[in-house]
Design a protein around this motif. Sequence first.
Motif, PDB file in Angstrom:
ATOM      1  N   ALA A 218      63.100 -53.866-145.986  1.00 36.85           N
ATOM      2  CA  ALA A 218      62.684 -52.965-147.063  1.00 36.85           C
ATOM      3  C   ALA A 218      61.276 -52.438-146.851  1.00 36.85           C
ATOM      4  CB  ALA A 218      62.768 -53.692-148.398  1.00 36.85           C
ATOM      5  N   MET A 219      60.605 -52.879-145.776  1.00 37.50           N
ATOM      6  CA  MET A 219      59.249 -52.448-145.490  1.00 37.50           C
ATOM      7  C   MET A 219      59.223 -51.569-144.246  1.00 37.50           C
ATOM      8  SD  MET A 219      59.078 -54.376-142.593  1.00 37.50           S
ATOM      9  CE  MET A 219      57.360 -54.231-142.106  1.00 37.50           C
ATOM     10  N   ARG A 220      58.104 -50.919-144.045  1.00 42.26           N
ATOM     11  CA  ARG A 220      57.847 -50.144-142.833  1.00 42.26           C
ATOM     12  C   ARG A 220      56.399 -50.379-142.443  1.00 42.26           C
ATOM     13  NH1 ARG A 220      60.244 -45.410-141.146  1.00 42.26           N
ATOM     14  NH2 ARG A 220      62.122 -46.484-141.873  1.00 42.26           N
ATOM     15  N   ILE A 221      56.149 -50.504-141.159  1.00 40.57           N
ATOM     16  CA  ILE A 221      54.766 -50.602-140.701  1.00 40.57           C
ATOM     17  C   ILE A 221      54.125 -49.216-140.779  1.00 40.57           C
ATOM     18  CG2 ILE A 221      53.267 -51.007-138.710  1.00 40.57           C
ATOM     19  CD1 ILE A 221      54.261 -53.563-140.038  1.00 40.57           C
ATOM     20  N   VAL A 222      53.059 -49.118-141.566  1.00 41.40           N
ATOM     21  CA  VAL A 222      52.270 -47.893-141.657  1.00 41.40           C
ATOM     22  C   VAL A 222      50.911 -48.219-141.039  1.00 41.40           C
ATOM     23  CG1 VAL A 222      51.190 -46.220-143.196  1.00 41.40           C
ATOM     24  CG2 VAL A 222      53.493 -47.086-143.706  1.00 41.40           C
ATOM     25  N   PRO A 223      50.582 -47.620-139.908  1.00 40.45           N
ATOM     26  CA  PRO A 223      49.351 -48.022-139.201  1.00 40.45           C
ATOM     27  C   PRO A 223      48.096 -47.433-139.824  1.00 40.45           C
ATOM     28  CG  PRO A 223      50.486 -46.281-137.982  1.00 40.45           C
ATOM     29  CD  PRO A 223      51.370 -46.621-139.152  1.00 40.45           C
ATOM     30  N   PHE A 224      47.086 -48.281-139.966  1.00 49.76           N
ATOM     31  CA  PHE A 224      45.760 -47.862-140.406  1.00 49.76           C
ATOM     32  C   PHE A 224      44.761 -48.212-139.308  1.00 49.76           C
ATOM     33  CE2 PHE A 224      47.936 -48.102-144.416  1.00 49.76           C
ATOM     34  CZ  PHE A 224      47.348 -47.127-145.207  1.00 49.76           C
ATOM     35  N   ARG A 225      43.985 -47.230-138.912  1.00 46.32           N
ATOM     36  CA  ARG A 225      42.968 -47.480-137.888  1.00 46.32           C
ATOM     37  C   ARG A 225      41.695 -47.973-138.547  1.00 46.32           C
ATOM     38  NH1 ARG A 225      43.091 -43.051-135.757  1.00 46.32           N
ATOM     39  NH2 ARG A 225      41.311 -41.989-136.688  1.00 46.32           N
ATOM     40  N   GLY A 226      41.099 -48.977-137.956  1.00 46.01           N
ATOM     41  CA  GLY A 226      39.793 -49.471-138.371  1.00 46.01           C
ATOM     42  C   GLY A 226      38.775 -49.145-137.298  1.00 46.01           C
ATOM     43  N   GLU A 227      37.787 -48.359-137.649  1.00 52.78           N
ATOM     44  CA  GLU A 227      36.785 -47.911-136.680  1.00 52.78           C
ATOM     45  C   GLU A 227      35.506 -48.735-136.822  1.00 52.78           C
ATOM     46  OE1 GLU A 227      38.231 -43.257-136.737  1.00 52.78           O
ATOM     47  OE2 GLU A 227      36.917 -44.034-138.306  1.00 52.78           O
ATOM     48  N   PHE A 228      34.932 -49.078-135.691  1.00 50.70           N
ATOM     49  CA  PHE A 228      33.733 -49.916-135.656  1.00 50.70           C
ATOM     50  C   PHE A 228      32.577 -49.182-134.982  1.00 50.70           C
ATOM     51  CE2 PHE A 228      37.110 -53.078-135.903  1.00 50.70           C
ATOM     52  CZ  PHE A 228      36.575 -54.065-136.717  1.00 50.70           C
ATOM     53  N   TYR A 229      31.394 -49.524-135.410  1.00 52.45           N
ATOM     54  CA  TYR A 229      30.176 -49.247-134.657  1.00 52.45           C
ATOM     55  C   TYR A 229      29.553 -50.593-134.293  1.00 52.45           C
ATOM     56  CZ  TYR A 229      30.137 -44.301-136.061  1.00 52.45           C
ATOM     57  OH  TYR A 229      30.441 -42.973-136.244  1.00 52.45           O
ATOM     58  N   GLU A 230      28.607 -50.550-133.375  1.00 51.23           N
ATOM     59  CA  GLU A 230      27.772 -51.724-133.148  1.00 51.23           C
ATOM     60  C   GLU A 230      26.313 -51.311-133.223  1.00 51.23           C
ATOM     61  OE1 GLU A 230      28.227 -53.530-129.333  1.00 51.23           O
ATOM     62  OE2 GLU A 230      28.614 -51.626-128.333  1.00 51.23           O
ATOM     63  N   LEU A 231      25.487 -52.246-133.635  1.00 53.84           N
ATOM     64  CA  LEU A 231      24.062 -51.948-133.699  1.00 53.84           C
ATOM     65  C   LEU A 231      23.487 -51.856-132.289  1.00 53.84           C
ATOM     66  CD1 LEU A 231      22.633 -54.138-136.615  1.00 53.84           C
ATOM     67  CD2 LEU A 231      22.942 -51.656-136.565  1.00 53.84           C
ATOM     68  N   ALA A 232      22.675 -50.833-132.063  1.00 55.35           N
ATOM     69  CA  ALA A 232      21.976 -50.728-130.787  1.00 55.35           C
ATOM     70  C   ALA A 232      21.101 -51.967-130.593  1.00 55.35           C
ATOM     71  CB  ALA A 232      21.115 -49.464-130.779  1.00 55.35           C
ATOM     72  N   PRO A 233      20.878 -52.374-129.338  1.00 49.40           N
ATOM     73  CA  PRO A 233      20.106 -53.597-129.088  1.00 49.40           C
ATOM     74  C   PRO A 233      18.751 -53.623-129.792  1.00 49.40           C
ATOM     75  CG  PRO A 233      21.152 -52.869-127.069  1.00 49.40           C
ATOM     76  CD  PRO A 233      21.411 -51.801-128.080  1.00 49.40           C
ATOM     77  N   PHE A 234      18.088 -52.468-129.895  1.00 52.61           N
ATOM     78  CA  PHE A 234      16.766 -52.456-130.527  1.00 52.61           C
ATOM     79  C   PHE A 234      16.851 -52.648-132.042  1.00 52.61           C
ATOM     80  CE2 PHE A 234      18.101 -47.999-129.987  1.00 52.61           C
ATOM     81  CZ  PHE A 234      18.088 -47.558-131.301  1.00 52.61           C
ATOM     82  N   ALA A 235      18.064 -52.546-132.619  1.00 49.43           N
ATOM     83  CA  ALA A 235      18.225 -52.732-134.068  1.00 49.43           C
ATOM     84  C   ALA A 235      19.008 -53.992-134.411  1.00 49.43           C
ATOM     85  CB  ALA A 235      18.929 -51.515-134.673  1.00 49.43           C
ATOM     86  N   ALA A 236      19.415 -54.757-133.399  1.00 45.42           N
ATOM     87  CA  ALA A 236      20.315 -55.894-133.628  1.00 45.42           C
ATOM     88  C   ALA A 236      19.693 -56.980-134.499  1.00 45.42           C
ATOM     89  CB  ALA A 236      20.758 -56.488-132.290  1.00 45.42           C
ATOM     90  N   ASP A 237      18.362 -57.034-134.558  1.00 49.89           N
ATOM     91  CA  ASP A 237      17.740 -58.088-135.364  1.00 49.89           C
ATOM     92  C   ASP A 237      17.776 -57.774-136.864  1.00 49.89           C
ATOM     93  OD1 ASP A 237      15.906 -56.033-135.421  1.00 49.89           O
ATOM     94  OD2 ASP A 237      14.180 -57.244-134.796  1.00 49.89           O
TER      95      ASP A 237
END
Length: 402
Positions: A218-237
């Motif tokens: 009775a269900m269907r897979i409906v895909p949702f994309r999850g988008e990521f960023y990462e902090l640049a090394p100079f901002a990681a702290d």
Amino acid sequence: MANACDVLVIGGGIIGLSTAYAITRSAPGTRVTVLEKEPAPAQHQTGRNSGVIHSGIYYRPGSLKARYAVQGAAEMVKFCTEYDIPHEVTGKLIVATERAELPRLHSLVQRGRENGIPVRELGPSQIVEYEPHVRGIAAIHVGTTGICDFGAVTRTLARLAQDAGADLRYGHQVRAITRRGGEVIVSAADTQFRAKVLVNCAGLYCDRVARLAGLRPAMRIVPFRGEFYELAPFAADLVRGLVYPVPDPAFPFLGVHLTRGVDGGVHIGPNAVPALAREGYRWRTINPRDLAQTAAFPGTWRIARRHWRYEIEEIHRSLSKRAFTRAVQRLLPDVRPEDLIPAASGVRAQAVLRDGTLADDFLIAGSGPYVHVLNAPSPAATASLPIGREVARRAMEALRTV
């Protein structure tokens, strides 16, 4: 007999390989075959997430998600320790940034305590003690949350299952499933496999595999994309550990959060936008078959009508880095657009019912020689060891009755 087995598992993600591992441990000598369409394990949901060992605080007391997440978090830490897999129990903050979120934050405190999870309530000055650059009016600290490398966990499960006699076949996409003479016949990569019991752990394609096996879920897979960023090394702290917003109970996703991973990098995300393919890791990736099936399913339009305002905001943040940055700045005011570097995205296999309801719990179905895992989103990776045992238990019960 060539390509004959007792239990055939479709899917080489963390749930499929946890199931194979559990069978080899609970019933040594059982012939287990795992079919995976990719050339290696953990190529989709398992290997494309934020790597968080969830505590179980979000989930309804008594639900499979709550029970398996709490149990699975402790087991995952033990498993990673035993097999020298990178991990850390970091704890996390769930931070309210406006007064309207306070009732939901207090509800999480109560839910966490009902689920047996240690929770500490924090004021603004205490938030800064944990995360000097995070701002909020209140927060809770959840001590049992952690991080690990789920890809490494899955590869370890694969090795342990193989060492115990399981047959892992990569590059084998399932094309057809039939029953003949009391056996299940699976055609994959121009090869036929014969099994007494079939276990469907196909993730993004679990509903299609179920239909190949004759089930009409009775269900269907409906895909949702999850988008990521990462902090640049100079901002990681700017971020020390794990920081989450207070989730909106009207939508099943946790919102954009900050995660310092086992590699020391800080991931920010994910959002949740409709994917135009089941492996639609970019906007330009379009699969006509996937798109047509999603569009033809009544639940797709019903969920769209229910959540269209939320999705418009998510799509805006997907298309505009500045809009995404503004969402992050609610928790982390000092972050700037130039601090964010695009990172790999993931696609969530969300089970949607015909009425537009999102399946809220793990869903395991099937009868006779079939066991189908039809909904296993987050916290499935955290809960993979107890889920694998439960699926293995059902498979072995089916094996005894065929």
